[in-house]
Design a protein around this motif. Structure first.
Motif, mmCIF file in Angstrom:
data_model
loop_
_atom_site.group_PDB
_atom_site.id
_atom_site.type_symbol
_atom_site.label_atom_id
_atom_site.label_comp_id
_atom_site.label_asym_id
_atom_site.label_seq_id
_atom_site.Cartn_x
_atom_site.Cartn_y
_atom_site.Cartn_z
ATOM 1 N N LYS A 136 51.849 -46.674 -11.361
ATOM 2 C CA LYS A 136 52.876 -46.594 -12.407
ATOM 3 C C LYS A 136 54.212 -47.139 -11.908
ATOM 4 C CE LYS A 136 51.081 -42.801 -15.205
ATOM 5 N NZ LYS A 136 51.287 -41.382 -15.603
ATOM 6 N N THR A 158 43.118 -46.117 -18.595
ATOM 7 C CA THR A 158 44.483 -46.515 -18.918
ATOM 8 C C THR A 158 45.436 -45.502 -18.304
ATOM 9 O OG1 THR A 158 43.713 -47.486 -20.980
ATOM 10 C CG2 THR A 158 46.066 -47.001 -20.823
ATOM 11 N N ASN A 194 47.532 -55.192 -8.967
ATOM 12 C CA ASN A 194 47.419 -56.490 -9.654
ATOM 13 C C ASN A 194 46.074 -57.159 -9.400
ATOM 14 O OD1 ASN A 194 50.084 -56.387 -10.811
ATOM 15 N ND2 ASN A 194 50.827 -56.752 -8.731
ATOM 16 N N LYS A 227 45.979 -59.224 -12.829
ATOM 17 C CA LYS A 227 46.267 -58.456 -14.042
ATOM 18 C C LYS A 227 47.008 -57.186 -13.628
ATOM 19 C CE LYS A 227 42.176 -60.165 -16.387
ATOM 20 N NZ LYS A 227 40.820 -59.864 -16.800
ATOM 21 N N PRO A 228 47.712 -56.551 -14.558
ATOM 22 C CA PRO A 228 48.449 -55.330 -14.201
ATOM 23 C C PRO A 228 47.527 -54.102 -14.122
ATOM 24 C CG PRO A 228 48.816 -55.840 -16.493
ATOM 25 C CD PRO A 228 47.988 -56.959 -15.934
ATOM 26 N N LYS A 229 46.507 -54.233 -13.289
ATOM 27 C CA LYS A 229 45.555 -53.141 -13.066
ATOM 28 C C LYS A 229 45.407 -52.901 -11.569
ATOM 29 C CE LYS A 229 42.799 -53.828 -17.205
ATOM 30 N NZ LYS A 229 41.466 -54.017 -17.760
ATOM 31 N N HIS A 269 54.313 -50.724 -12.385
ATOM 32 C CA HIS A 269 54.100 -51.153 -13.778
ATOM 33 C C HIS A 269 52.672 -51.606 -14.059
ATOM 34 C CE1 HIS A 269 58.396 -50.711 -14.033
ATOM 35 N NE2 HIS A 269 58.531 -51.538 -13.020
ATOM 36 N N GLN A 270 51.722 -50.958 -13.414
ATOM 37 C CA GLN A 270 50.318 -51.225 -13.680
ATOM 38 C C GLN A 270 49.925 -50.516 -14.971
ATOM 39 O OE1 GLN A 270 48.275 -53.048 -10.760
ATOM 40 N NE2 GLN A 270 50.372 -53.656 -11.195
ATOM 41 N N LYS A 271 48.985 -51.077 -15.705
ATOM 42 C CA LYS A 271 48.590 -50.516 -17.004
ATOM 43 C C LYS A 271 47.298 -49.708 -16.932
ATOM 44 C CE LYS A 271 52.010 -52.563 -18.994
ATOM 45 N NZ LYS A 271 53.234 -51.801 -19.106
ATOM 46 N N GLY A 272 46.559 -49.836 -15.832
ATOM 47 C CA GLY A 272 45.298 -49.115 -15.748
ATOM 48 C C GLY A 272 44.706 -49.148 -14.365
#
Length: 165
Positions: free
Chosen positions: A114, A164, A78, A82-84, A117-120
């Motif tokens: 993953k 990603t 995070n 952000k979800p990164k 729930h991270q996006k990148g």
């Protein structure tokens, strides 16, 4: 066989040893000795590493083969809210580079990211670092450029790379 495991050493002995071995080779043509010394103390003193883990929530992992630590990485979920997942550090002993250890460390981070729930993934790399080719080969691309004032009259002149997941 390479095993990836979490660092459990509060003194970060293996991490500090790898950084001390790799940094002079990786950055001797890019950074002055004065900046190398400054950054090593700033980023790899025991106190700094403990602060990174406890307050900044960086996670440290080691790549180990037959009880020998060959590399490490640190990362944070995070990043910037952000979800990164930000990879802050990844270094492999020079004589073990090109053997899939860096990819194994990043694969471990991807799996953890993953699960959360991270996006990148995101990382910074010095604009003159040959590791850029490695990152591109595993799906990262340059998204930005960044000059970071790190104090003492020094800056880091980096590419920001993202992938990603």
């Amino acid at each position: 066989m390479i095993v990836i495991q979490r660092n459990k050493d509060e003194n970060y002995t293996s991490i500090r040893a790898i950084a001390a071995a790799v940094w002079p080779i990786a950055y001797s043509e890019t950074l002055s000795q004065e900046q190398l010394d400054y950054m090593m103390e700033m980023m790899y003193s025991i106190q700094s590493l403990q602060l990174q883990a406890s307050e900044k929530k960086h996670r440290f992992i080691l790549a180990i083969e037959e009880e020998t630590v060959l590399g490490f990485a640190s990362y944070e979920f995070n990043y910037s809210k952000k979800p990164k997942t930000k990879i802050h550090k990844i270094y492999i002993l020079t004589n073990h580079q090109g053997k899939g250890i860096g990819k194994a460390l990043i694969d471990f981070i991807v799996n953890e990211a993953k699960e959360r729930h991270q996006k990148g993934l995101i990382l910074n790399v010095n604009k003159r670092n040959i590791a850029i080719r490695f990152y591109e080969s595993i799906g990262f691309s340059i998204s930005n450029e960044e000059v970071i004032d790190i104090g003492n009259g020094f800056v880091m002149d980096d590419f920001v790379m993202e992938k990603t997941i």
